[in-house]
Scaffold this motif. Structure first.
Motif, PDB file in Angstrom:
ATOM      1  N   ALA A  30       0.826  -1.220   0.000  1.00 42.02           N
ATOM      2  CA  ALA A  30       0.000   0.000   0.000  1.00 42.02           C
ATOM      3  C   ALA A  30       0.854   1.261   0.000  1.00 42.02           C
ATOM      4  CB  ALA A  30      -0.938  -0.015   1.202  1.00 42.02           C
ATOM      5  N   VAL A  31       2.045   1.190   0.614  1.00 42.00           N
ATOM      6  CA  VAL A  31       2.878   2.402   0.720  1.00 42.00           C
ATOM      7  C   VAL A  31       4.045   2.396  -0.270  1.00 42.00           C
ATOM      8  CG1 VAL A  31       2.269   2.709   3.150  1.00 42.00           C
ATOM      9  CG2 VAL A  31       4.337   1.437   2.571  1.00 42.00           C
TER      10      VAL A  31
ATOM     11  N   GLU B 205      -6.447   6.314   0.817  1.00 44.59           N
ATOM     12  CA  GLU B 205      -5.817   5.149   1.446  1.00 44.59           C
ATOM     13  C   GLU B 205      -4.302   5.305   1.527  1.00 44.59           C
ATOM     14  OE1 GLU B 205      -7.276   2.587   2.986  1.00 44.59           O
ATOM     15  OE2 GLU B 205      -9.126   3.698   2.657  1.00 44.59           O
ATOM     16  N   TYR B 206      -3.709   5.821   0.464  1.00 43.24           N
ATOM     17  CA  TYR B 206      -2.247   5.977   0.439  1.00 43.24           C
ATOM     18  C   TYR B 206      -1.793   6.936   1.546  1.00 43.24           C
ATOM     19  CZ  TYR B 206       2.482   6.978  -1.185  1.00 43.24           C
ATOM     20  OH  TYR B 206       3.840   7.135  -1.253  1.00 43.24           O
ATOM     21  N   ASP B 207      -2.498   8.061   1.654  1.00 45.43           N
ATOM     22  CA  ASP B 207      -2.134   9.037   2.690  1.00 45.43           C
ATOM     23  C   ASP B 207      -2.280   8.438   4.084  1.00 45.43           C
ATOM     24  OD1 ASP B 207      -1.476  10.855   0.813  1.00 45.43           O
ATOM     25  OD2 ASP B 207      -3.245  12.143   1.055  1.00 45.43           O
ATOM     26  N   LYS B 208      -3.328   7.658   4.258  1.00 43.97           N
ATOM     27  CA  LYS B 208      -3.538   7.030   5.569  1.00 43.97           C
ATOM     28  C   LYS B 208      -2.419   6.013   5.849  1.00 43.97           C
ATOM     29  CE  LYS B 208      -6.343   3.575   6.418  1.00 43.97           C
ATOM     30  NZ  LYS B 208      -7.571   2.862   6.052  1.00 43.97           N
TER      31      LYS B 208
ATOM     32  N   ASN C 190      -3.596   8.901  16.389  1.00 44.03           N
ATOM     33  CA  ASN C 190      -2.562   9.939  16.466  1.00 44.03           C
ATOM     34  C   ASN C 190      -1.665   9.949  15.229  1.00 44.03           C
ATOM     35  OD1 ASN C 190      -1.216  12.040  18.050  1.00 44.03           O
ATOM     36  ND2 ASN C 190       0.510  10.608  18.022  1.00 44.03           N
ATOM     37  N   TYR C 191      -1.357   8.764  14.697  1.00 45.91           N
ATOM     38  CA  TYR C 191      -0.553   8.708  13.472  1.00 45.91           C
ATOM     39  C   TYR C 191      -1.323   9.338  12.307  1.00 45.91           C
ATOM     40  CZ  TYR C 191       2.865   5.427  15.463  1.00 45.91           C
ATOM     41  OH  TYR C 191       3.848   4.839  16.218  1.00 45.91           O
TER      42      TYR C 191
ATOM     43  N   VAL D 192     -11.168  10.718  14.471  1.00 45.98           N
ATOM     44  CA  VAL D 192     -10.271  10.133  13.464  1.00 45.98           C
ATOM     45  C   VAL D 192     -10.670   8.682  13.192  1.00 45.98           C
ATOM     46  CG1 VAL D 192      -7.873   9.553  12.929  1.00 45.98           C
ATOM     47  CG2 VAL D 192      -8.387  11.663  14.176  1.00 45.98           C
ATOM     48  N   LEU D 193     -10.984   7.942  14.256  1.00 43.72           N
ATOM     49  CA  LEU D 193     -11.341   6.531  14.092  1.00 43.72           C
ATOM     50  C   LEU D 193     -12.693   6.387  13.377  1.00 43.72           C
ATOM     51  CD1 LEU D 193     -10.237   5.204  17.607  1.00 43.72           C
ATOM     52  CD2 LEU D 193      -9.008   4.953  15.441  1.00 43.72           C
ATOM     53  N   LEU D 194     -13.652   7.212  13.733  1.00 43.64           N
ATOM     54  CA  LEU D 194     -14.976   7.137  13.093  1.00 43.64           C
ATOM     55  C   LEU D 194     -14.864   7.364  11.588  1.00 43.64           C
ATOM     56  CD1 LEU D 194     -17.024   9.131  15.745  1.00 43.64           C
ATOM     57  CD2 LEU D 194     -17.427   6.733  15.125  1.00 43.64           C
ATOM     58  N   ASP D 195     -14.019   8.299  11.213  1.00 40.07           N
ATOM     59  CA  ASP D 195     -13.843   8.631   9.798  1.00 40.07           C
ATOM     60  C   ASP D 195     -13.260   7.458   8.999  1.00 40.07           C
ATOM     61  OD1 ASP D 195     -13.655  10.887   7.654  1.00 40.07           O
ATOM     62  OD2 ASP D 195     -11.634  10.014   7.681  1.00 40.07           O
ATOM     63  N   LEU D 196     -12.543   6.560   9.689  1.00 34.75           N
ATOM     64  CA  LEU D 196     -11.980   5.392   8.992  1.00 34.75           C
ATOM     65  C   LEU D 196     -13.086   4.497   8.449  1.00 34.75           C
ATOM     66  CD1 LEU D 196      -9.120   4.183  11.394  1.00 34.75           C
ATOM     67  CD2 LEU D 196      -8.899   5.497   9.284  1.00 34.75           C
TER      68      LEU D 196
END
Ligand code: ZN
Length: 498
Positions: free
Chosen positions: A56-57, A88-91, A142-143, A153-157
């Protein structure tokens, strides 16, 4: 197709292949893995997830994305593909590889510990694992966004664009609607569903499940059914969607509706096809967990608990169950729609279901804000159960140990279930407008009619549209809790005669 898009797809497909191998290891762990193999499996899963992350990275992905994003004329499919790939790449590039493997290893171990803890009703067995998983989830948030609130942040995933405040507002409305309907129901004579608790052997229930998979259009050459403690669906390939169920001998309805529910998930996966050229890429993946859940809930509740559906199938189920000969169709339909506050989310009726999600949402919010320690979770869970349902929790297995999600590290996932109900009702409303004789079609056994509507309006698009765009395109407006409230009120006014 542009050369760079083809290269991006090539890299993406390798990632997808590895992700499906990872899913196979996970599926096997939940279904057939011998108990002693748990630690070794955790290492295998950690290694594969590390490789998925590596793919992915891959720096080539970043270079291709940057080059393509400057391209002056992109087609809509290309634009959508770049959008989902970029997200996805940015994450993924924000997550250190060691962290990815650590999360995979710890959640694999935590799942095994959770299963033991649930079986033996021993929260202390799970608590140290839960501490680790929570800590890892906070690091994950946090990352991804060190400036955001961790729970946001988690909900947005799971649901792109969602925030705690936004969901809290929707849930406040949903809670008010639910309690209003519930009080009307509770003012009426209650429903007898005792016949659903007559013992039916696992063999018979398995035959019924296989029959129901056919009834809703599950393509059995593209998947299979197995049994687990906590039913789920997983995708091992475009033509390999595995569903699972559980057989509780004195509760036939549990396996029936869990099988229809998971089949609904599978039908979505089987129907994704934004464009053959993008097969095996991120564009050919489900758009969000809430849209996924809208599909399972629509089949389970709106179709699977409708009288029209059972007009066609009830006689067959009577014959296969062998315990319903003295129960007529109307009594059966009443029983499968019985509303009663209860302890277990997965067995909850569709009126009180949302309250189970509100409970989890509020606890997760406190946990992620460091306002609730792991050791205090059982007590907090029990207090919320009393507040929302008026019920006492007799043991942690029927309380805070009932769900697998926290052990999987899926903090922020639960709201998807309730949002799924809301999406489902909005799709259902539109489907009736588009297909005026829908009920008659269902009564004639033609589940292919709603399936075709879902294929065309939801499934085929994959991740081409964002969730809010998809619901606007399919129904003409953004997500509104109104349709779910209307659906429940209309349905239960008839069921309970209020
Ligand atoms: Zn589901």
């Amino acid at each position: 197709m542009k050369k760079e898009i083809a290269s991006l797809i090539e890299l993406d497909r390798q990632r997808t292949l590895l992700a499906h191998i990872d899913a196979l290891l996970g599926w096997d762990q939940e279904t057939y893995l011998p108990k002693s193999a748990v630690d070794e499996r955790a290492e295998q899963i950690a290694l594969i997830q590390g490789l998925v992350h590596e793919k992915a990275v891959d720096p080539r992905v970043g270079q291709l994305l940057s080059a393509l994003e400057k391209h002056p004329d992109l087609e809509p499919l290309e634009k959508a593909y770049l959008r989902v790939s970029r997200r996805e790449y940015d994450k993924e590039t924000k997550l250190p590889p060691d962290f990815v493997m650590e999360l995979a290893r710890q959640t694999s171990l935590a799942q095994a510990a959770w299963a033991d803890a649930r079986r033996t009703n021993d929260f202390a067995l799970f608590a140290p694992h839960l501490e680790k998983v929570i800590e890892l989830n906070k690091r994950l948030a946090n990352y991804i966004n060190p400036h955001g609130r961790p729970y946001d942040v988690l909900l947005d995933l799971y649901e792109e664009g969602s925030t705690e405040a936004g969901i809290a507002a929707i849930f406040a409305q949903m809670k008010a609607d639910t309690l209003k309907i519930l009080s009307k129901i509770q003012s009426r004579p209650q429903v007898d569903d005792s016949f659903l608790h007559r013992p039916v052997s696992a063999d018979r229930q398995a035959r019924i499940s296989l029959y129901l998979m056919d009834a809703v259009g599950f393509e059995k050459d593209k998947g299979r059914l197995d049994t687990v403690a906590h039913p789920f669906t997983t995708t091992l390939g475009k033509s390999d969607i595995r569903i699972t169920t559980r057989y509780i001998e004195d509760f036939l309805a549990s396996s029936m509706f869990s099988t229809i529910h998971e089949s609904g998930h599978a039908l979505y996966e089987m129907g994704i096809d934004p464009d053959p050229e993008y097969s095996g890429t991120r564009l050919a993946e489900p758009v969000s967990m809430a849209i996924h859940e809208s599909q399972s809930r629509l089949w389970e509740n709106m179709i699977g608990r409708s009288k029209a559906f059972w007009e066609r199938h009830y006689a067959k189920i009577q014959e296969m169950a062998g315990t319903l000969d003295d129960v007529d169709l109307d009594s059966f339909v009443l029983a499968i729609n019985k509303v009663e506050p209860s302890l277990i989310r997965t067995e909850a009726d569709e009126v009180t279901y949302g309250l189970h999600i509100i409970l989890r949402f509020e606890l997760e919010s406190s946990i992620m804000a460091d306002k609730l320690a792991v050791k205090d979770i059982p007590e907090a869970w029990n207090a919320k159960t009393k507040e929302l349902f008026g019920l006492d929790v007799p043991n942690n297995s029927s309380g805070c140990l009932q769900d697998i999600h926290w052990s999987m590290g899926s903090f922020g996932y639960f709201p998807s279930y309730a949002l799924g109900n809301l999406y489902a009702a909005q799709f259902w409303h539109q489907m009736h407008k588009d297909i005026p004789d829908l009920e008659a079609q269902l009564a004639a056994g033609k589940t292919s009619v709603p399936l075709a509507w879902l294929r065309k309006n939801v499934h085929c698009h994959g991740s081409f549209y964002k969730p809010d765009e998809l619901v606007k395109k399919a129904t003409g407006e953004g997500l509104s809790p109104r349709y779910f409230a209307e659906y429940l009120d209309n349905k239960y006014a008839a069921v309970y005669g209020y």
